[in-house]
Design an enzyme around this catalytic site. Sequence first.
Site, PDB file in Angstrom:
ATOM      1  N   GLY A  34     -12.081 -53.145  32.825  1.00 17.88           N
ATOM      2  CA  GLY A  34     -12.288 -54.533  32.700  1.00 17.88           C
ATOM      3  C   GLY A  34     -12.692 -54.289  31.744  1.00 17.88           C
ATOM      4  N   PHE A  35     -13.234 -55.706  31.431  1.00 15.80           N
ATOM      5  CA  PHE A  35     -14.549 -56.277  30.370  1.00 15.80           C
ATOM      6  C   PHE A  35     -15.770 -55.764  30.674  1.00 15.80           C
ATOM      7  CE2 PHE A  35     -18.008 -60.263  29.817  1.00 15.80           C
ATOM      8  CZ  PHE A  35     -17.668 -60.290  28.336  1.00 15.80           C
ATOM      9  N   ASP A  55      -9.116 -48.229  37.653  1.00 17.05           N
ATOM     10  CA  ASP A  55      -8.464 -49.043  37.679  1.00 17.05           C
ATOM     11  C   ASP A  55      -6.957 -49.307  37.248  1.00 17.05           C
ATOM     12  OD1 ASP A  55      -9.761 -51.641  35.492  1.00 17.05           O
ATOM     13  OD2 ASP A  55      -7.738 -51.971  36.294  1.00 17.05           O
ATOM     14  N   THR A  59      -4.969 -56.272  34.974  1.00 17.13           N
ATOM     15  CA  THR A  59      -5.999 -56.981  33.830  1.00 17.13           C
ATOM     16  C   THR A  59      -6.924 -56.528  32.670  1.00 17.13           C
ATOM     17  OG1 THR A  59      -8.227 -57.400  34.903  1.00 17.13           O
ATOM     18  CG2 THR A  59      -5.951 -58.891  35.342  1.00 17.13           C
ATOM     19  N   ILE A  85      -8.816 -44.831  48.580  1.00 15.82           N
ATOM     20  CA  ILE A  85      -8.677 -44.048  47.758  1.00 15.82           C
ATOM     21  C   ILE A  85      -9.161 -42.866  47.899  1.00 15.82           C
ATOM     22  CG2 ILE A  85     -10.836 -44.211  45.528  1.00 15.82           C
ATOM     23  CD1 ILE A  85     -10.553 -47.622  46.610  1.00 15.82           C
ATOM     24  N   TYR A 169     -10.169 -66.492  44.919  1.00 11.44           N
ATOM     25  CA  TYR A 169     -10.904 -65.644  44.542  1.00 11.44           C
ATOM     26  C   TYR A 169     -12.598 -65.953  44.836  1.00 11.44           C
ATOM     27  CZ  TYR A 169     -13.805 -64.125  40.595  1.00 11.44           C
ATOM     28  OH  TYR A 169     -14.745 -62.915  39.696  1.00 11.44           O
ATOM     29  N   LYS A 173     -14.176 -63.622  46.966  1.00  8.87           N
ATOM     30  CA  LYS A 173     -15.614 -62.740  47.045  1.00  8.87           C
ATOM     31  C   LYS A 173     -16.564 -63.304  48.752  1.00  8.87           C
ATOM     32  CE  LYS A 173     -14.753 -61.411  42.768  1.00  8.87           C
ATOM     33  NZ  LYS A 173     -15.370 -59.522  42.119  1.00  8.87           N
ATOM     34  N   TYR A 183     -20.849 -53.961  56.904  1.00  7.68           N
ATOM     35  CA  TYR A 183     -20.691 -52.134  56.636  1.00  7.68           C
ATOM     36  C   TYR A 183     -22.383 -51.711  56.231  1.00  7.68           C
ATOM     37  CZ  TYR A 183     -16.063 -50.725  55.973  1.00  7.68           C
ATOM     38  OH  TYR A 183     -14.907 -50.728  56.604  1.00  7.68           O
TER      39      TYR A 183
END
Length: 354
Positions: A34-35, A55, A59, A85, A169, A173, A183
């Site tokens: 990403g950016f 990724d 996007t 993962i 979103y 978040k 955690y």
Amino acid sequence: MNYVNDVKLNHFPQRDEPQSLWSARAVLIAGGAGFLGSWLCHRYIEMGYRVYCLDDLSTGRLSNLGELLRLPQFVFIKHDVVHPISLPGPVSLIYNMACPASPPRYQIDPIHTLRTNVSGALNLLELASLHGARILQASTSEVYGDPAISPQRESYHGNVNTVGPRSCYDEGKRAAETLFHDYHICRGVDVRIARIFNTYGPGMDPLDGRVVSNFIIQALKGAPITIYGDGSQTRSFCYRDDLVEGLMRLMHSDRDLSEPVNIGNPGEFTIAELAQKVLAMTGSTSLLSYHPLPQDDPRQRRPDITSARQELGWEPTVNLDRGLEATIAYFATEIGASGAHGGQRSLRAPAQAV
Ligand code: UDP
């Protein structure tokens, strides 16, 4: 680990150094194409780290990674963080940058956006716990919603709609911050939480529909500048390099910093002022066209960065004029290269003018 020394020495592990040094200097950047994630990848490769870039390319763009893809110490893994993962080697640092970040993009599939934030945070926190790694959450000024106070300091709990177009979103978040906190408390994971304010710069996706990319591309192409609402809403724009420097200082600080820290540029501008700046700097004759303000669009946003200044010795160094100059040059090249981008193809195509 000392950040300042890392940067000064730009140390790259030698072949005869023990393998443990390699593992201690390995970083996972989820959302690394990403950016902002890709800029982090570049910075860590420069510093001699092994970089795992994860990724799903929904996007993110491989073109952001360029020559990194050919380096043996750079490992690209195509994976969606909503699934568990595993990594081929140990890591000591993990960045969670994985989520579409522009409103038009994260609203395409709100359920997946929420899953990305919640399941993605869980999967990466489990990984951090397994590896004993420090993990940084790319949180956002969106946790403040449409704020009732300005500037926003970290102690402000926000004003967020749970059932609006931005909720997937914003609430995602917010939930991720809670997971990071829990955690830390329950499992002893070493966490960092950066609340990122609007960021811009070279590497932005021309089609992501944000205000800076839309305005610059529209101005360069002579297309109408699409102002939502009357343009009096404000944003504080931080240049990419400043932002990433702030994230890295937060990640590498030896202080106990598990609480959220605002990272952004306190310089506050109305959207109308931004439009005028872009027009002046590009020499464009584009006209302004006014469109309805999207639902729940925050009226104002400005970070209080006292904490970042005190704890990290960080503050932005690039003002909006200088940052826009570099960003305009980047988009001019992008448009020249493809000839296909522009306001008309923007994802956020306002339904009707007012
Ligand atoms: N905006 C605008 N024209 C555009 C895109 C965005 O006026 O072409 C406005 C948008 O309504 C918001 C501000 O610019 O008030 C910033 O929008 P952006 O999508 O960049 O980020 P946000 O801070 O809303 O997540």
